[in-house]
Design a protein around this motif. Structure first.
Motif, PDB file in Angstrom:
ATOM      1  N   UNK A 132       0.860  -1.186   0.000  1.00 20.58           N
ATOM      2  CA  UNK A 132       0.000   0.000   0.000  1.00 20.58           C
ATOM      3  C   UNK A 132       0.894   1.233   0.000  1.00 20.58           C
ATOM      4  N   UNK A 133       0.604   2.168  -0.879  1.00 16.17           N
ATOM      5  CA  UNK A 133       1.410   3.378  -1.019  1.00 16.17           C
ATOM      6  C   UNK A 133       1.095   4.368   0.106  1.00 16.17           C
ATOM      7  N   UNK A 134       2.142   4.773   0.809  1.00 18.09           N
ATOM      8  CA  UNK A 134       2.043   5.694   1.945  1.00 18.09           C
ATOM      9  C   UNK A 134       3.075   6.806   1.743  1.00 18.09           C
ATOM     10  N   UNK A 135       2.757   8.016   2.169  1.00 19.81           N
ATOM     11  CA  UNK A 135       3.707   9.122   2.143  1.00 19.81           C
ATOM     12  C   UNK A 135       3.995   9.549   3.575  1.00 19.81           C
ATOM     13  N   UNK A 136       5.276   9.650   3.910  1.00 20.03           N
ATOM     14  CA  UNK A 136       5.714  10.112   5.229  1.00 20.03           C
ATOM     15  C   UNK A 136       6.430  11.455   5.049  1.00 20.03           C
ATOM     16  N   UNK A 137       5.691  12.529   5.298  1.00 19.19           N
ATOM     17  CA  UNK A 137       6.212  13.870   5.044  1.00 19.19           C
ATOM     18  C   UNK A 137       5.673  14.376   3.722  1.00 19.19           C
ATOM     19  N   UNK A 138       4.715  15.308   3.780  1.00 17.07           N
ATOM     20  CA  UNK A 138       3.936  15.698   2.593  1.00 17.07           C
ATOM     21  C   UNK A 138       4.521  16.897   1.861  1.00 17.07           C
ATOM     22  N   UNK A 139       5.849  17.029   1.890  1.00 18.92           N
ATOM     23  CA  UNK A 139       6.476  18.201   1.274  1.00 18.92           C
ATOM     24  C   UNK A 139       6.254  18.293  -0.230  1.00 18.92           C
ATOM     25  N   UNK A 140       5.947  17.190  -0.889  1.00 16.88           N
ATOM     26  CA  UNK A 140       5.703  17.228  -2.337  1.00 16.88           C
ATOM     27  C   UNK A 140       4.364  17.853  -2.680  1.00 16.88           C
ATOM     28  N   UNK A 141       3.506  18.001  -1.696  1.00 18.33           N
ATOM     29  CA  UNK A 141       2.139  18.503  -1.911  1.00 18.33           C
ATOM     30  C   UNK A 141       2.086  19.987  -1.600  1.00 18.33           C
ATOM     31  N   UNK A 142       1.540  20.765  -2.508  1.00 23.07           N
ATOM     32  CA  UNK A 142       1.389  22.199  -2.300  1.00 23.07           C
ATOM     33  C   UNK A 142       0.126  22.521  -1.525  1.00 23.07           C
ATOM     34  N   UNK A 143       0.005  23.788  -1.146  1.00 27.16           N
ATOM     35  CA  UNK A 143      -1.156  24.221  -0.364  1.00 27.16           C
ATOM     36  C   UNK A 143      -2.459  24.059  -1.128  1.00 27.16           C
ATOM     37  N   UNK A 144      -2.398  24.005  -2.464  1.00 28.13           N
ATOM     38  CA  UNK A 144      -3.622  23.797  -3.254  1.00 28.13           C
ATOM     39  C   UNK A 144      -4.073  22.346  -3.260  1.00 28.13           C
ATOM     40  N   UNK A 145      -3.233  21.435  -2.742  1.00 28.31           N
ATOM     41  CA  UNK A 145      -3.534  20.005  -2.598  1.00 28.31           C
ATOM     42  C   UNK A 145      -3.706  19.287  -3.930  1.00 28.31           C
ATOM     43  N   UNK A 146      -3.315  19.920  -5.037  1.00 27.10           N
ATOM     44  CA  UNK A 146      -3.463  19.272  -6.344  1.00 27.10           C
ATOM     45  C   UNK A 146      -2.646  17.982  -6.425  1.00 27.10           C
ATOM     46  N   UNK A 147      -1.429  17.994  -5.884  1.00 23.87           N
ATOM     47  CA  UNK A 147      -0.606  16.797  -5.919  1.00 23.87           C
ATOM     48  C   UNK A 147      -1.225  15.662  -5.108  1.00 23.87           C
ATOM     49  N   UNK A 148      -1.960  15.997  -4.057  1.00 25.57           N
ATOM     50  CA  UNK A 148      -2.648  14.955  -3.297  1.00 25.57           C
ATOM     51  C   UNK A 148      -3.628  14.210  -4.193  1.00 25.57           C
ATOM     52  N   UNK A 149      -4.364  14.946  -5.029  1.00 27.11           N
ATOM     53  CA  UNK A 149      -5.310  14.299  -5.941  1.00 27.11           C
ATOM     54  C   UNK A 149      -4.587  13.370  -6.910  1.00 27.11           C
ATOM     55  N   UNK A 150      -3.442  13.820  -7.422  1.00 29.43           N
ATOM     56  CA  UNK A 150      -2.681  13.010  -8.376  1.00 29.43           C
ATOM     57  C   UNK A 150      -2.156  11.743  -7.697  1.00 29.43           C
ATOM     58  N   UNK A 151      -1.590  11.906  -6.503  1.00 28.76           N
ATOM     59  CA  UNK A 151      -1.048  10.750  -5.795  1.00 28.76           C
ATOM     60  C   UNK A 151      -2.152   9.768  -5.411  1.00 28.76           C
ATOM     61  N   UNK A 152      -3.298  10.288  -5.005  1.00 24.61           N
ATOM     62  CA  UNK A 152      -4.406   9.400  -4.672  1.00 24.61           C
ATOM     63  C   UNK A 152      -4.856   8.605  -5.902  1.00 24.61           C
ATOM     64  N   UNK A 153      -4.941   9.278  -7.040  1.00 23.29           N
ATOM     65  CA  UNK A 153      -5.327   8.573  -8.267  1.00 23.29           C
ATOM     66  C   UNK A 153      -4.316   7.486  -8.607  1.00 23.29           C
ATOM     67  N   UNK A 154      -3.036   7.709  -8.263  1.00 23.10           N
ATOM     68  CA  UNK A 154      -1.994   6.718  -8.532  1.00 23.10           C
ATOM     69  C   UNK A 154      -2.020   5.555  -7.549  1.00 23.10           C
ATOM     70  N   UNK A 155      -2.643   5.752  -6.383  1.00 23.73           N
ATOM     71  CA  UNK A 155      -2.711   4.660  -5.419  1.00 23.73           C
ATOM     72  C   UNK A 155      -2.451   5.038  -3.977  1.00 23.73           C
ATOM     73  N   UNK A 156      -2.135   6.309  -3.695  1.00 21.85           N
ATOM     74  CA  UNK A 156      -1.878   6.727  -2.322  1.00 21.85           C
ATOM     75  C   UNK A 156      -3.114   6.486  -1.457  1.00 21.85           C
ATOM     76  N   UNK A 157      -2.919   5.780  -0.338  1.00 24.18           N
ATOM     77  CA  UNK A 157      -4.040   5.517   0.560  1.00 24.18           C
ATOM     78  C   UNK A 157      -3.741   5.871   2.016  1.00 24.18           C
ATOM     79  N   UNK A 158      -2.541   6.379   2.287  1.00 20.39           N
ATOM     80  CA  UNK A 158      -2.155   6.702   3.658  1.00 20.39           C
ATOM     81  C   UNK A 158      -1.099   7.792   3.612  1.00 20.39           C
ATOM     82  N   UNK A 159      -1.192   8.756   4.544  1.00 19.48           N
ATOM     83  CA  UNK A 159      -0.241   9.874   4.523  1.00 19.48           C
ATOM     84  C   UNK A 159       0.049  10.356   5.939  1.00 19.48           C
ATOM     85  N   UNK A 160       1.320  10.593   6.209  1.00 16.48           N
ATOM     86  CA  UNK A 160       1.747  11.311   7.400  1.00 16.48           C
ATOM     87  C   UNK A 160       2.042  12.743   6.996  1.00 16.48           C
TER      88      UNK A 160
END
Length: 354
Positions: A132-160
């Motif tokens: 399961x794809x997890x991110x530890x440290x969300x520095x790749x995501x901007x305040x607009x959260x657009x990258x979160x949408x992209x990562x979720x579509x790719x398979x992200x299901x958990x984030x620190x």
């Protein structure tokens, strides 16, 4: 008596980071052939019954401190790396996501990237490593959260939202012993938006590196079970990374889960990163967590490939030694199964499928 081996679903590993930093050019081949340094590869996973887990993407700092060396003696209060540049973090995050997808492609059916509990169950039934794809440290995501949408579509299901360095979403705990987790301000406004968006997209929010203020703010905002994928009991090891009994009660009230971290600095009463740490120390933490969380609230979050673990476990192949120790210490088979894998699948289902 049921002698069938008990599988393990693990709440946290840093294997993608190890492969990302590998300089041999053979990282993918070695993962499936075995023989690489570190804690997890295909042969060791099979030998230890490691059926799957949350595979963390951790964008490393440019000047990461040598934590294991610095934490070999206590007390300690380590300076944190500077905030990570978003472009650097984005490149590292996408590279590590690609590593996981390439592992799946090259696995010949030995590894599956899973996006739901049914995927995990199918992989486990087929003997495939469930990642399961997890991110530890969300520095790749901007305040607009657009990258979160992209990562979720790719398979992200958990984030620190944070590692132990500050970012635009909040503040993590420093590596400090002895210390409470009450070390400063918590979430930013962007961090609060991130929590709400994760709830909307049914992404698990990992509390493990958040400080106490951030923990409480997530607890007040989130409508999902509260989860710390790799944290231990502060009452037994008073390091800043561990959870106090009050925090454990908050997790329990949400019907959440805490995964036991094998990192010895978060297990030992002296806070030292020392592999000469007996399995009894892990069992004591599990007993404490069970007292405050109940049998459905405790799991495993090894931190394999990201920490110094007890030599009695060694690597993923040593997981049966821990389970056998728990059985010998009076943990019944049903409880060991809950801790080893069932509680993870239960809380993931209640988070992802609400």
């Amino acid at each position: 008596m049921n002698d069938t081996p008990i599988p393990v679903f693990d709440g946290h590993n840093d294997t993608l980071l190890r492969l990302f930093l590998d300089g041999t050019g053979r990282a993918f081949d070695v993962f499936f052939e075995g023989g690489a340094p570190g804690h997890i590869d295909g042969p060791r996973a099979r030998a230890g019954g490691l059926a799957g887990g949350l595979f963390a993407i951790f964008p490393p700092s440019l000047r990461d401190p040598a934590l294991s060396t610095a934490m070999a003696a206590s007390p300690y209060d380590l300076p944190l790396p500077e905030p990570l540049d978003r472009a650097v973090a984005s490149d590292a995050t996408l590279a590590m996501a690609s590593i996981l997808f390439r592992l799946e492609e090259r696995s010949a059916g030995r590894l599956s990237v899973c996006r739901g509990v049914a995927d995990i169950e199918a992989a486990m039934a087929a003997g495939r490593l469930a990642a399961v794809l997890h991110v530890e440290g969300a520095e790749a995501i901007g305040a607009d959260l657009a990258m979160l949408d992209v990562l979720h579509a790719a398979g992200l299901r958990s984030i620190g939202p944070v590692w132990s360095r500050p970012n635009i979403f909040g503040h993590g705990v420093p590596m400090r012993y002895p210390s409470t987790p009450d070390t400063g301000p918590g979430l930013t406004e962007a961090g609060k938006r991130l929590v709400r968006r994760c709830n909307e997209k049914r992404i698990l929010i990992d509390l493990s590196h958040l400080n106490e203020a951030g923990f409480d703010e997530v607890a007040g905002l989130s409508d999902a079970p509260l989860v710390a994928t790799h944290s231990n009991a502060h009452a037994l090891c008073p390091v800043s990374r561990n959870l106090t009994d009050r925090q454990l009660r908050v997790v329990a009230d949400s019907r959440g889960v805490v995964g036991l971290n094998f990192a010895t600095a978060f297990l030992r009463a002296d806070g030292r990163m020392d592999e000469d740490t007996p399995l009894e120390t892990l069992a004591r933490h599990l007993d404490h967590l069970l007292t405050h969380l109940g049998e459905e609230g405790v799991a495993l979050g090894s931190d394999f490939d990201g920490a110094t673990v007890p030599c009695a476990i060694g690597d993923a192949a040593g997981l049966p030694k821990l389970l056998a120790h728990l059985a010998g210490a009076g943990f019944g088979r049903e409880l060991v199964e809950k801790i080893a894998w069932r509680n993870w699948l239960d809380v993931l289902g209640r988070t992802w499928e609400r």
